[in-house]
Enzyme design. Sequence first.
Site, short mmCIF file in Angstrom:
data_model
loop_
_atom_site.label_atom_id
_atom_site.label_comp_id
_atom_site.label_asym_id
_atom_site.label_seq_id
_atom_site.Cartn_x
_atom_site.Cartn_y
_atom_site.Cartn_z
N ASN A 8 -71.08 -41.19 13.24
CA ASN A 8 -70.33 -39.98 13.52
C ASN A 8 -71.12 -39.23 14.59
OD1 ASN A 8 -68.97 -37.60 13.60
ND2 ASN A 8 -69.50 -36.94 11.52
N TRP A 9 -70.64 -39.32 15.83
CA TRP A 9 -71.37 -38.69 16.93
C TRP A 9 -71.26 -37.17 16.89
CZ3 TRP A 9 -69.66 -42.02 21.79
CH2 TRP A 9 -70.20 -43.31 21.68
N LYS A 10 -70.33 -36.65 16.09
CA LYS A 10 -70.10 -35.19 16.05
C LYS A 10 -69.82 -34.69 17.48
CE LYS A 10 -72.74 -35.03 11.84
NZ LYS A 10 -73.59 -34.28 10.92
N HIS A 100 -64.55 -33.76 7.02
CA HIS A 100 -66.01 -33.64 7.15
C HIS A 100 -66.44 -32.22 6.78
CE1 HIS A 100 -70.05 -33.60 8.76
NE2 HIS A 100 -69.99 -34.93 8.71
N GLU A 102 -68.46 -30.29 8.06
CA GLU A 102 -68.58 -29.36 9.19
C GLU A 102 -67.22 -28.81 9.60
OE1 GLU A 102 -70.88 -32.05 11.54
OE2 GLU A 102 -72.57 -31.76 10.17
N GLU A 168 -71.17 -37.21 1.20
CA GLU A 168 -72.14 -36.56 2.09
C GLU A 168 -72.55 -35.22 1.49
OE1 GLU A 168 -71.79 -38.23 6.35
OE2 GLU A 168 -70.54 -36.46 6.23
N GLY A 174 -78.34 -33.59 8.18
CA GLY A 174 -79.18 -33.03 9.25
C GLY A 174 -80.46 -32.38 8.76
N SER A 214 -78.72 -37.59 6.59
CA SER A 214 -80.09 -37.94 6.99
C SER A 214 -80.42 -39.43 6.79
CB SER A 214 -81.10 -37.06 6.25
OG SER A 214 -80.92 -35.71 6.62
N GLY A 235 -75.10 -39.60 11.28
CA GLY A 235 -74.95 -38.59 12.33
C GLY A 235 -76.04 -38.75 13.39
N GLY A 236 -77.08 -37.94 13.29
CA GLY A 236 -78.13 -37.87 14.31
C GLY A 236 -78.67 -39.23 14.75
P1 13P Z 1 -76.93 -36.74 9.72
O1 13P Z 1 -77.06 -38.24 9.67
O2 13P Z 1 -77.27 -36.17 11.07
O3 13P Z 1 -77.60 -36.08 8.57
O4 13P Z 1 -75.35 -36.42 9.57
C1 13P Z 1 -74.65 -36.99 8.52
C2 13P Z 1 -73.21 -36.75 8.71
O5 13P Z 1 -72.75 -35.62 8.58
C3 13P Z 1 -72.38 -37.88 9.10
O6 13P Z 1 -71.03 -37.56 9.04
#
Ligand code: 13P
Length: 257
Positions: A8-10, A100, A102, A168, A174, A214, A235-236
């Site tokens: 997930n590149w966000k 999600h 976010e 999640e 994060g 994470s 994500g990251g």
């Molecule tokens: P991180 O891997 O950056 O913690 O993000 C997880 C996430 O929200 C994937 O959708």
Amino acid sequence: MNKIIAANWKMNPGTAAEASALAEGVLNGMTAELRKNTSVILAAPFVYLRDLAMLWERRRERHVVLAAQNMFWAEKGAYTGEISPAMLADSGIRTVIIGHSERRRYGGETDELINQKIIAAFKHKFRVILCVGEQNKDEAFEVLEQEITADLAGVGKAQLQNLMIAYEPIWAIGSGAPDTPQDSAQKMLYIRRLIAKKANAKAAFAVPVLYGGSVTEKNARDFLQEEHIDGVLVGGASLKPQSFLAIIAAGAPEALH
Ligand code: 13P
């Protein structure tokens, strides 16, 4: 079932050129072995999806699946700023992340809205990654029950075959402090129990359940080794081809033994 490794590149990266370079870095590192033994999904920002779909066409990429990070429930009309299922399908996208945390937090998305989106996505034959998870550690099971029940209201048994669920925990996203693989496996089992209650045990075991929060190349294997964790949503660590490829490799069977 192959382990599912989803990126997930966000709201990253900052330019289309960087998005293409990131995608190509991942595709170039996908060996025949990894293609055969893992399932990989890349969820990119809307504005890059068309370019990426063209890149996929050029490279005849059939294995790595492109996904959107959101979509709207209506077919068309006066919904300024929204993207419809048909628009995504026209760009060659058939997989979407919905709900999600976010989007719940910054976009004010409610379970009712998420439910409408999921119903629309299934109507248009999308595969859906539904994200659920708690803000406070000690409320995990209540939140999972409440979100999954509300988000999947009115979803029929047959449609569950197009569903994946990503657990999640918000506190782990994060933060550099993931849930433990053992504790998250417990949540996966609970999620399956909820699906079984809604449909049946067979359906519950057919829905892939992913962990997100994470995940890095250092800890991915610990999660993917758990029998009840079918994959990870990253994500990251998905923003660098080398680290994402290392996470993919951690999901290949030879890495898991
Ligand atoms: P991180 O891997 O950056 O913690 O993000 C997880 C996430 O929200 C994937 O959708």
